[in-house]
Design a protein around this motif. Structure first.
Motif, PDB file in Angstrom:
ATOM      1  N   ASP A 129       0.714  -1.329   0.162  1.00  0.00           N
ATOM      2  CA  ASP A 129       0.140   0.167   0.068  1.00  0.00           C
ATOM      3  C   ASP A 129       0.691   1.180  -0.008  1.00  0.00           C
ATOM      4  N   VAL A 130       1.961   1.146  -0.277  1.00  0.00           N
ATOM      5  CA  VAL A 130       2.918   2.240  -0.565  1.00  0.00           C
ATOM      6  C   VAL A 130       3.127   3.003  -1.864  1.00  0.00           C
ATOM      7  N   PRO A 131       3.361   3.980  -2.304  1.00  0.00           N
ATOM      8  CA  PRO A 131       3.632   4.570  -3.660  1.00  0.00           C
ATOM      9  C   PRO A 131       5.038   4.059  -4.202  1.00  0.00           C
ATOM     10  N   PRO A 132       4.967   3.991  -5.557  1.00  0.00           N
ATOM     11  CA  PRO A 132       6.274   3.842  -6.477  1.00  0.00           C
ATOM     12  C   PRO A 132       7.581   4.617  -5.612  1.00  0.00           C
ATOM     13  N   GLY A 133       8.711   3.960  -5.585  1.00  0.00           N
ATOM     14  CA  GLY A 133       9.600   4.828  -4.819  1.00  0.00           C
ATOM     15  C   GLY A 133       9.804   4.885  -3.471  1.00  0.00           C
ATOM     16  N   TYR A 134       8.966   4.032  -2.672  1.00  0.00           N
ATOM     17  CA  TYR A 134       9.055   4.099  -1.130  1.00  0.00           C
ATOM     18  C   TYR A 134      10.145   3.337  -0.789  1.00  0.00           C
ATOM     19  N   TYR A 135      10.397   2.387  -1.444  1.00  0.00           N
ATOM     20  CA  TYR A 135      11.525   1.255  -1.009  1.00  0.00           C
ATOM     21  C   TYR A 135      12.857   1.598  -1.563  1.00  0.00           C
ATOM     22  N   LEU A 136      12.659   2.123  -2.731  1.00  0.00           N
ATOM     23  CA  LEU A 136      14.173   2.714  -3.506  1.00  0.00           C
ATOM     24  C   LEU A 136      13.585   3.601  -4.340  1.00  0.00           C
ATOM     25  N   ASN A 137      14.168   4.786  -3.863  1.00  0.00           N
ATOM     26  CA  ASN A 137      13.847   6.210  -4.785  1.00  0.00           C
ATOM     27  C   ASN A 137      15.199   6.729  -5.240  1.00  0.00           C
ATOM     28  N   ILE A 138      15.739   5.980  -6.279  1.00  0.00           N
ATOM     29  CA  ILE A 138      16.862   6.598  -6.879  1.00  0.00           C
ATOM     30  C   ILE A 138      16.699   7.308  -8.117  1.00  0.00           C
TER      31      ILE A 138
END
Length: 74
Positions: A63-72
């Motif tokens: 339930d998290v937006p894209p880039g929540y875990y890896l935003n590079i």
């Protein structure tokens, strides 16, 4: 006593063809070893954080937006 085998040679899979894959693998490994990775501290921290999340044994949240875990930026 002689043993017979019902295993037939693989169709089209000759030794020289199989060796081509190993040559390609060595080429890829050589390129990877000589490639310069210019990652900044933010990118390294993001990758480490993702690794810890994936190794935690828990499923990543859905339930998290894209880039929540890896935003590079690549």
């Amino acid at each position: 006593m002689t043993a017979t085998s019902s295993i037939s040679p693989a169709s089209g899979g000759t030794r020289p063809d199989g060796m081509a894959g190993y040559r390609q693998m060595r080429t890829v490994e050589a390129r990877a070893a000589s490639t310069r990775y210019d990652e900044d501290a933010h990118t390294r921290q993001a990758i480490d954080r993702l690794g810890r999340t994936l190794n935690s044994g828990q499923q990543p949240r859905a339930d998290v937006p894209p880039g929540y875990y890896l935003n590079i930026t690549v």
